[in-house]
Design an enzyme around this catalytic site. Structure first.
Site, PDB file in Angstrom:
ATOM      1  CB  THR A 176     -34.972   9.022 -31.138  1.00 49.50           C
ATOM      2  OG1 THR A 176     -34.915   7.764 -32.027  1.00 49.50           O
ATOM      3  CG2 THR A 176     -36.069   8.915 -30.156  1.00 49.50           C
ATOM      4  CG  ASP A 177     -30.690  10.194 -35.855  1.00 52.93           C
ATOM      5  OD1 ASP A 177     -29.963  10.831 -35.599  1.00 52.93           O
ATOM      6  OD2 ASP A 177     -30.231   9.305 -36.846  1.00 52.93           O
ATOM      7  CG  LEU A 178     -35.813  16.064 -36.738  1.00 58.88           C
ATOM      8  CD1 LEU A 178     -36.459  15.273 -37.932  1.00 58.88           C
ATOM      9  CD2 LEU A 178     -36.688  16.924 -35.889  1.00 58.88           C
TER      10      LEU A 178
END
Length: 242
Positions: A176-178
């Site tokens: 979710t935080d690539l």
């Protein structure tokens, strides 16, 4: 093998190939400092401490020549300024440290290049808990931002980045935080993906494209802020691997 140690108000999850006798001391930066084992740090929401495990004869650490990253979980955003590092307790396996520890192990089992989890801890106090994670520090690796500030990457490297993301997606893991701070390349040109806090396994869906969209935005943001050597067409090599 993942082993669990529990007392009245805390649980430690650990890989018994790396640690034979877990203790709360290994989650305390002051402990590592007292042993002269702190070799660096990085600032984010809090401080991540890099510690040297080589030659450790204390607390059952058995791996030589390895460094680890010690991170205390902290909240971000406005709410994080009010409640810095406490989270609502909904069960031990729902704690962020346990979830990230187990997710990293699943990714390793799926052949994805991620840091090995060493130990995780959650400490309950009333209705809330605090959490910590000790994981492998990838040796001789730099994030894409620092590399691209110096030079462009060849197409083959973008293909390898895309292949690693595709392996992660095949394992049904939604990062979710690539972003380009969370993708590393080591001195053997091996691609690594890090920072799986709040990430999760999901069935196939549009979240895979959302991961790629977020990653592309991070390239574009750093292009404006830090003048990295990158162009939109480079991203096609990543997308084509999915």
């Amino acid at each position: 093998m993942i082993t669990i140690y529990q007392n009245d108000n805390s649980v430690i999850w650990f890989d018994d190939e790396w640690i034979s006798d877990p203790t709360p001391a290994i989650f305390d930066a002051n402990y590592w400092q007292s042993q002269n084992r702190v070799v660096g740090s990085a600032k984010g929401r809090g401080t991540t401490w890099f510690v040297q495990l080589e030659g450790m004869q204390v607390e059952g650490i058995q791996i030589d020549g390895m460094q680890a990253a010690l991170r205390h979980y902290r909240r971000g955003g406005l709410f994080g300024k009010l409640v810095n590092d406490h989270y609502w307790f909904a069960g031990w396996e729902q704690t962020r440290s346990a979830q990230e520890f187990r997710l990293l192990q699943r990714l390793i089992d799926a052949g994805v290049n991620v840091p090995r989890p060493i130990a995780a801890r959650a400490v309950k106090s009333g209705l809330t808990y605090q959490a910590d994670l000790l994981s492998e520090r990838i040796p001789n690796a730099r994030d894409l931002v620092s590399i691209l500030q110096e030079k462009p990457l060849p197409s083959a490297m973008y293909q390898k980045i895309g292949q690693e993301i595709a392996k992660m997606h095949k394992a049904n893991v939604n990062h979710t935080d690539l972003n380009i701070h969370n993708i590393l390349i080591d001195d053997q040109d091996k691609v690594w993906i890090i920072d799986f806090d709040k990430c999760r396994q999901e069935a196939s869906g549009d979240w895979k494209q959302s991961n790629l969209n977020r990653l592309k935005r991070s390239f574009q943001k750093e292009l404006l802020n830090k003048k990295i050597h990158w162009k939109d067409t480079d991203f096609l090599q990543i997308e084509r691997q999915g």
